[in-house]
Design an enzyme around this catalytic site. Sequence first.
Site, short mmCIF file in Angstrom:
data_model
loop_
_atom_site.label_atom_id
_atom_site.label_comp_id
_atom_site.label_asym_id
_atom_site.label_seq_id
_atom_site.Cartn_x
_atom_site.Cartn_y
_atom_site.Cartn_z
N ASP A 30 0.84 -1.20 0.00
CA ASP A 30 0.00 0.00 0.00
C ASP A 30 0.88 1.25 0.00
O ASP A 30 1.89 1.32 0.70
CB ASP A 30 -0.92 -0.01 1.23
CG ASP A 30 -2.09 0.94 1.08
OD1 ASP A 30 -3.23 0.48 0.91
OD2 ASP A 30 -1.87 2.18 1.11
N ILE A 31 0.47 2.24 -0.78
CA ILE A 31 1.26 3.47 -0.91
C ILE A 31 1.19 4.33 0.35
O ILE A 31 2.04 5.19 0.57
CB ILE A 31 0.76 4.26 -2.16
CG1 ILE A 31 1.83 5.20 -2.68
CG2 ILE A 31 -0.55 4.99 -1.85
CD1 ILE A 31 1.51 5.76 -4.06
N ASN A 86 -12.93 -3.35 2.13
CA ASN A 86 -13.93 -2.29 2.27
C ASN A 86 -14.86 -2.26 1.07
O ASN A 86 -14.45 -2.56 -0.05
CB ASN A 86 -13.22 -0.93 2.41
CG ASN A 86 -12.36 -0.84 3.66
OD1 ASN A 86 -12.73 -1.36 4.71
ND2 ASN A 86 -11.22 -0.19 3.55
N GLY A 92 -15.81 2.67 3.46
CA GLY A 92 -14.51 3.33 3.32
C GLY A 92 -13.75 2.95 2.07
O GLY A 92 -12.54 3.17 1.98
N GLN A 93 -14.45 2.39 1.07
CA GLN A 93 -13.77 2.00 -0.17
C GLN A 93 -13.47 3.23 -1.02
O GLN A 93 -14.37 4.05 -1.28
CB GLN A 93 -14.64 1.03 -0.97
CG GLN A 93 -13.97 0.50 -2.22
CD GLN A 93 -14.86 -0.46 -3.01
OE1 GLN A 93 -16.07 -0.54 -2.76
NE2 GLN A 93 -14.27 -1.16 -3.95
N HIS A 99 -10.21 -5.36 -3.37
CA HIS A 99 -8.86 -5.50 -2.82
C HIS A 99 -8.94 -5.89 -1.36
O HIS A 99 -9.84 -5.45 -0.64
CB HIS A 99 -8.04 -4.22 -2.99
CG HIS A 99 -8.71 -2.97 -2.53
ND1 HIS A 99 -9.71 -2.36 -3.24
CD2 HIS A 99 -8.56 -2.23 -1.40
CE1 HIS A 99 -10.12 -1.28 -2.60
NE2 HIS A 99 -9.44 -1.19 -1.46
N HIS A 101 -6.88 -5.70 2.04
CA HIS A 101 -5.79 -5.14 2.81
C HIS A 101 -5.26 -6.23 3.75
O HIS A 101 -6.05 -6.94 4.39
CB HIS A 101 -6.28 -4.00 3.70
CG HIS A 101 -6.81 -2.81 2.99
ND1 HIS A 101 -6.07 -1.65 2.82
CD2 HIS A 101 -8.02 -2.55 2.43
CE1 HIS A 101 -6.80 -0.74 2.20
NE2 HIS A 101 -8.00 -1.26 1.95
P1 AMP Z 1 -9.73 1.42 0.18
O1 AMP Z 1 -9.77 2.75 0.86
O2 AMP Z 1 -10.16 0.26 1.02
O3 AMP Z 1 -10.43 1.45 -1.16
O4 AMP Z 1 -8.20 1.13 -0.10
C1 AMP Z 1 -7.51 1.68 -1.16
C2 AMP Z 1 -6.06 1.63 -0.80
O5 AMP Z 1 -5.29 1.80 -1.96
C3 AMP Z 1 -5.62 2.70 0.21
O6 AMP Z 1 -5.09 2.09 1.36
C4 AMP Z 1 -4.57 3.49 -0.57
O7 AMP Z 1 -3.51 3.93 0.24
C5 AMP Z 1 -4.12 2.48 -1.61
N1 AMP Z 1 -3.57 3.05 -2.82
C6 AMP Z 1 -4.05 4.06 -3.57
N2 AMP Z 1 -3.28 4.29 -4.64
C7 AMP Z 1 -2.26 3.39 -4.57
C8 AMP Z 1 -1.12 3.12 -5.37
N3 AMP Z 1 -0.87 3.82 -6.50
N4 AMP Z 1 -0.29 2.12 -4.99
C9 AMP Z 1 -0.52 1.43 -3.86
N5 AMP Z 1 -1.60 1.62 -3.07
C10 AMP Z 1 -2.44 2.59 -3.41
#
Ligand code: AMP
Length: 113
Positions: A30-31, A86, A92-93, A99, A101
Amino acid sequence: MSDCLFCKIIAGEVPSKKLYEDELCYAFYDIDPQAPTHFLVVPKAHIPGPHAVTEENAAAVGHIYAVIAKLAAELGLENGYRVVANDGPDGGQTVGHLHFHVLAGRSLAWPPG
Ligand code: AMP
Ligand code: ZN
């Protein structure tokens, strides 16, 4: 799906810190990590979120859980970890591609906020 961030990551069009890949799924860090270890595992097929899991595509979800167990063992997460998916605004998606986590490396509060 052409405008989906995670489809672009899977295709290599957007860079990611890849952890694992096979024919059904892709795992990357995760970024914006929320724990010392925080990675995401996504199906390669574009599934918009948990609400879009069906009997037809659910095999990828079971496979992802098996991959998570394998990666957790490889990463030495013997103290435990949390798997979170999520869905929608209340869940919170923020990215509309299913995906999971995987969070580990600290004691995680329950219930989540
Ligand atoms: P959600 O909020 O459950 O939809 O999770 C989306 C996740 O994607 C968040 O934890 C972000 O930090 C992560 N995210 C968004 N853009 C990127 C990216 N380019 N590379 C890796 N993770 C990312
Ligand atoms: Zn997608």
